[in-house]
Design a protein around this motif. Structure first.
Motif, PDB file in Angstrom:
ATOM      1  N   LYS A  35       0.847  -1.196   0.000  1.00 15.04           N
ATOM      2  CA  LYS A  35       0.000   0.000   0.000  1.00 15.04           C
ATOM      3  C   LYS A  35       0.878   1.241   0.000  1.00 15.04           C
ATOM      4  N   PRO A  36       0.327   2.400  -0.387  1.00 12.61           N
ATOM      5  CA  PRO A  36       1.143   3.621  -0.415  1.00 12.61           C
ATOM      6  C   PRO A  36       1.764   3.942   0.942  1.00 12.61           C
ATOM      7  N   ASP A  37       2.948   4.501   0.892  1.00 12.99           N
ATOM      8  CA  ASP A  37       3.683   4.898   2.082  1.00 12.99           C
ATOM      9  C   ASP A  37       3.335   6.351   2.406  1.00 12.99           C
ATOM     10  N   LYS A  38       2.713   6.573   3.551  1.00  8.86           N
ATOM     11  CA  LYS A  38       2.267   7.922   3.925  1.00  8.86           C
ATOM     12  C   LYS A  38       3.428   8.906   3.967  1.00  8.86           C
ATOM     13  N   MET A  40       6.228   8.778   2.312  1.00  9.09           N
ATOM     14  CA  MET A  40       6.687   9.061   0.963  1.00  9.09           C
ATOM     15  C   MET A  40       5.737  10.004   0.246  1.00  9.09           C
ATOM     16  N   VAL A  41       4.425   9.842   0.461  1.00  8.91           N
ATOM     17  CA  VAL A  41       3.446  10.744  -0.161  1.00  8.91           C
ATOM     18  C   VAL A  41       3.673  12.175   0.326  1.00  8.91           C
ATOM     19  N   HIS A  81       8.978   8.377  -7.954  1.00  7.21           N
ATOM     20  CA  HIS A  81       8.381   7.964  -6.676  1.00  7.21           C
ATOM     21  C   HIS A  81       6.857   8.028  -6.701  1.00  7.21           C
ATOM     22  N   LYS A  84       5.551   4.956  -8.449  1.00  3.89           N
ATOM     23  CA  LYS A  84       5.613   3.774  -7.567  1.00  3.89           C
ATOM     24  C   LYS A  84       4.456   3.773  -6.576  1.00  3.89           C
ATOM     25  N   GLN A  85       4.153   4.945  -5.993  1.00  2.00           N
ATOM     26  CA  GLN A  85       3.070   5.029  -5.017  1.00  2.00           C
ATOM     27  C   GLN A  85       1.704   4.844  -5.680  1.00  2.00           C
ATOM     28  N   ALA A  89      -1.227   2.110  -4.964  1.00  2.00           N
ATOM     29  CA  ALA A  89      -2.585   2.547  -4.662  1.00  2.00           C
ATOM     30  C   ALA A  89      -3.619   1.872  -5.552  1.00  2.00           C
ATOM     31  N   ILE A 173      -4.080   8.185  -2.267  1.00  2.00           N
ATOM     32  CA  ILE A 173      -3.036   9.203  -2.299  1.00  2.00           C
ATOM     33  C   ILE A 173      -3.593  10.623  -2.202  1.00  2.00           C
TER      34      ILE A 173
END
Length: 320
Positions: A35-38, A40-41, A81, A84-85, A89, A173
């Motif tokens: 799952k998306p990395d908070k 990194m977002v 990046h 990737k996110q 998602a 995201i």
């Protein structure tokens, strides 16, 4: 207690807590990398600010003399990046649930390409927000102060970024982005909200704008304003429906006012006074204010009281 007994007790406690993860609830999921990395977002958002305002925010990691070369590296880094996110998602998108990994990879690349093609439009709208803030706030010493210090501009800029990803149907995201803005500024703008040019948030703390709200151009909001839904009962039936108001062009809404309901339209050139509670449409060229509230003053030692009527409590309006 002996060292052996301590270790046994700790092992027992660990086993006890680990057993709690086996109940199959949403909070029991152990996979981290699907799952998306908070974090990194949030990092992507901050780097997008460097792209949108290149002369105000900079990437400390890059040591490049040529500004355009630095921006080129930054844009490629963000694209990589974000791609990737977004791919991660897509695993949470019901409409794309049948995609295999290769298809998700292709879709994520398409989305990110389209998003970056929209960045000039985002920057165009952000420029008008800066101008609106400078024109609307006599305390502003210059546009530099607005860009570097105003929480309203930070929140609206992140909303404009997130809104484009929302329109591209990226799950998770956009909301992570706007909730980051919410946590930093106290301003809660849902990424689904449609906001026109020259949007100005003055002070801002406590502002809430719902998902299906539509806001026109040259709209000004003060702190504590809610542009929200009239009811949250039967939530499942409300999904996908317009639940939040439409605010037309050149409207000012003062502090503490609530404008609620998907059928509510605030006509152009109108002013909504502080603490007004609006659940039905207001014609254009209208001023709405409050009247007939009574304040009570009490002397703490003698128990004496006096009252004073102020123009609040009951909403009224007139056409200008």
């Amino acid at each position: 207690m002996s060292e052996k007994n301590v270790e046994a007790k700790v092992d027992e406690l660990i086993a006890y807590v680990l057993d709690d993860y086996r109940l199959g609830r949403d909070i029991d999921r152990l996979k981290i990398f699907d799952k998306p990395d908070k974090g990194m977002v949030i990092e992507i958002v901050n780097k997008l600010f460097q792209i949108i305002f290149p002369g105000y925010f900079r990437e400390r990691a890059f040591k490049i003399y040529n500004a355009e070369n630095s921006l080129s590296v930054l844009i490629e880094d963000v694209f990589y990046h974000l791609n990737k996110q977004v791919m991660l998602a897509l695993g949470f998108c019901r409409k794309r649930s049948g995609m295999d990994e290769k298809q998700k990879e292709q879709e994520a690349f398409r989305i990110c390409t389209e998003f970056f093609m929209r960045l000039p439009k985002v920057r165009e709208y952000v420029e008008t927000d800066v101008q609106a803030a400078y024109a609307g706030d006599p305390a502003a010493t210059g546009t530099e102060e607005i860009i570097l210090a105003y929480p309203g501009l930070m929140a609206s800029t992140i909303n404009r970024i997130a809104h484009e990803l929302y329109l591209l149907e990226v799950p998770l995201i956009p909301r992570l982005m706007t909730e980051y803005a919410h946590s930093e500024t106290g301003i809660d703008l849902h990424p689904g909200a449609t906001i026109g040019k020259y949007f100005f948030i003055d002070h801002g703390t406590g502002i809430v704008v719902g998902e299906t709200a539509e806001i026109g151009e040259h709209v000004k909001l003060y702190q504590g304003v809610t542009i929200g839904a009239l009811s949250t009962r039967d939530v499942q039936k409300l999904r996908g429906r317009k639940r939040h108001p439409t605010i037309e062009d050149n409207v000012t809404i003062y502090s503490g006012a609530s404008v609620l309901g998907g059928n509510t339209v605030i006509g152009e050139n109108s002013v909504i006074g502080g603490n007004a509670f609006i659940t039905s449409s207001i014609p254009k060229n209208t001023v709405v204010s409050i009247k007939n509230q009574e304040l009570e003053y009490r002397n703490g030692t003698r128990g004496e009281r006096r009252t004073e009527e102020v123009r609040q409590d009951e909403a009224w309006y007139y056409v200008i």
